[in-house]
Write an enzyme that holds these catalytic residues in place. Structure first.
Site, short mmCIF file in Angstrom:
data_model
loop_
_atom_site.label_atom_id
_atom_site.label_comp_id
_atom_site.label_asym_id
_atom_site.label_seq_id
_atom_site.Cartn_x
_atom_site.Cartn_y
_atom_site.Cartn_z
N ASP A 226 0.84 -1.19 0.00
CA ASP A 226 0.00 0.00 0.00
C ASP A 226 0.88 1.24 0.00
O ASP A 226 2.05 1.20 0.40
CB ASP A 226 -0.95 0.00 1.19
CG ASP A 226 -0.24 0.17 2.52
OD1 ASP A 226 0.68 -0.64 2.81
OD2 ASP A 226 -0.57 1.11 3.28
N GLU B 109 -0.06 -0.59 5.83
CA GLU B 109 0.96 0.02 6.70
C GLU B 109 0.81 1.53 6.77
O GLU B 109 0.93 2.14 7.83
CB GLU B 109 2.36 -0.36 6.20
CG GLU B 109 3.49 0.00 7.16
CD GLU B 109 3.99 1.43 7.05
OE1 GLU B 109 4.64 1.91 8.00
OE2 GLU B 109 3.73 2.08 6.01
#
Length: 451
Positions: free
Chosen positions: A93, A155
């Site tokens: 991500d 994250e």
């Protein structure tokens, strides 16, 4: 495998790695459904799953985590029953691109400019995913350790999906050494590991002084102003040199690792000409070893549209970075107590804690650290530096507690010119190649030292 052979193999693989990174950067995997479709993160997860499955992670799967994100989890055993196990970490991500008008190139199109590859996630952290792939491909069938893999998908949101997954599935990711590939080097060509992380406390403080707005001409001078009270309180958090002055927090600690030259920091941070740096310590002391309070935002009337009225209520969102050796809960309590004590005129003060994370310090005495130091010097021709990081990675503390015998090594392809989280993020392809070579050398050396 010899150094020369590995280096040549990585160089041979780099053109394909560039194409793969372009594919991955094109996937808009921002893990926030308010901004981007969730299908984009699923596409990135399946891309990662496919690449590692093809490299011998035959059992790799998409694991649903507590925050709804998907982590790619898998393992690849080696033939030696006594070989150590290494866990490889990264995340697919990315941060949102922010204002696309501030990008010199399209944020989701990998674009080469002056030898660097630009695009959101090119370094943080998709460049590290390519680093892992390159290292394993360079070694081929000659990987002398057992491998485990986790590539998470949230994250950047800090919602704790993988942290909860680790705690709920401790045996799945258990390893002797863990490569947390989400940090980087001191500069291009200067290898480093990050050995400390500051923790964080995020607090929202709200000030109330009046029941509602009142005319500043009729009541100004005697009526207490909530915004002025807040400004007074915020000003008390630093002294005239910029040192943090929260009562009860030690702001004198010194950094003993790699220095951070002031001129380099000015350039890295984009400090304007004639603006002075803060604090009476070195740059490294201030950003890696000492607590720092940052005002992240203020709720008050904007300039355009404001009226001639006394502000009855104001709020600020504060971020306190907590260095290793300092307890995050105690730091939070000290900040809250300081804000209450600094409030003038008896205004009402309420605080709300949004987030809290503990600092981290890596152990440096085990075979994995010896192996990574050797590998970096072999790959770069210069010794490994020890860096701190002002940011926080809560996963590190969860891993350290869940696997207390494991060595955690924080490294990666980022360096100051990367501008991660900002517009115009980029990666130097030489760093991807050199760090892939470093990782391949590490796996071989670590296996030898662990026998």
């Amino acid at each position: 495998m010899e150094l020369t052979e590995l280096r040549a193999r990585v160089a041979e693989l780099m053109p394909g790695a560039r194409d793969e990174l372009a594919e991955l950067v094109a996937i808009r995997s921002v893990a926030d459904p308010r901004q981007f479709p969730p299908e984009e993160c699923e596409r990135a997860a399946r891309w990662v799953l496919g690449r590692f499955s093809a490299l011998g992670f035959a059992d790799a799967f998409l694991a649903e985590t507590a925050d709804g994100s998907q982590a790619v989890v898998g393992s690849r055993p080696c033939a030696d029953p006594y070989a150590p196990t290494v866990l490889l970490y990264a995340h697919y991500d990315v941060q949102p691109p922010l204002a696309e008008s501030e990008w010199r190139t399209p944020p989701f199109t990998l674009t080469e400019v002056d030898g660097r590859w630009y695009g959101r996630g090119a370094a943080d952290c998709k460049g590290n995913i390519l680093m892992h792939l390159l290292a394993l491909r360079a070694l081929g069938d000659a990987i002398p350790v057992n491998l485990k893999l986790v590539v998470e998908g949230s994250e950047e949101q800090g919602t704790g999906g993988l942290e909860a997954f680790v705690q709920n599935h401790p045996d799945l990711l258990r390893a002797d050494a863990i490569l947390i590939c989400d940090t980087g080097n001191a500069a291009v060509g200067r290898p480093a590991t990050t050995v400390t992380l500051r923790g964080l406390v995020t607090v929202v403080v709200t000030i109330e002084a009046l029941a509602s707005e009142v005319h500043s001409g009729m009541f100004g001078g005697a009526a207490p102003d909530a915004l002025a009270a807040l400004v007074t309180m915020l000003a008390s958090l630093r002294d005239e040199r910029g040192n943090t002055t929260v009562t009860g927090l030690d702001s004198t600690q010194l950094w003993t690792g790699e220095p951070y030259p002031a001129e380099q920091f000015r350039g890295d941070a984009g400090v304007l000409e004639d603006v002075v740096l803060l604090g009476d310590g070195s740059v490294a002391d201030m950003v890696w070893a000492r607590p720092t309070v940052t005002v992240l935002g203020i709720d008050c009337p904007p300039v355009v549209g404001s009226a001639a009225a006394i502000v009855p209520r104001a709020a600020a969102r504060l971020n306190l970075r907590v260095p290793p050796g300092m307890d995050a809960q105690q730091a939070r309590d000290a900040l809250v107590a300081h804000l209450h004590a600094a409030a003038p005129w008896g205004v009402r003060v309420t605080t709300r804690t949004e987030a809290m994370g503990r600092p981290f310090r890596a152990g440096l005495d085990g075979p994995a650290y010896k192996a990574i130091g050797w590998a970096m010097e072999e790959a770069y021709g210069s010794p490994m530096a020890l860096l701190g990081q002002g940011g926080s990675i809560p996963l590190c503390n969860v891993l350290a507690e869940t696997y207390p015998a494991a060595e955690l090594i924080l490294m990666g392809v980022e360096e100051p010119k990367t501008l991660m989280h900002a517009p115009n993020e980029s990666v130097d392809p030489a760093e991807i190649a050199s760090m892939a070579l470093t990782e391949a050398l590490f796996l071989c050396r670590y296996a030898a030292l662990s026998r």
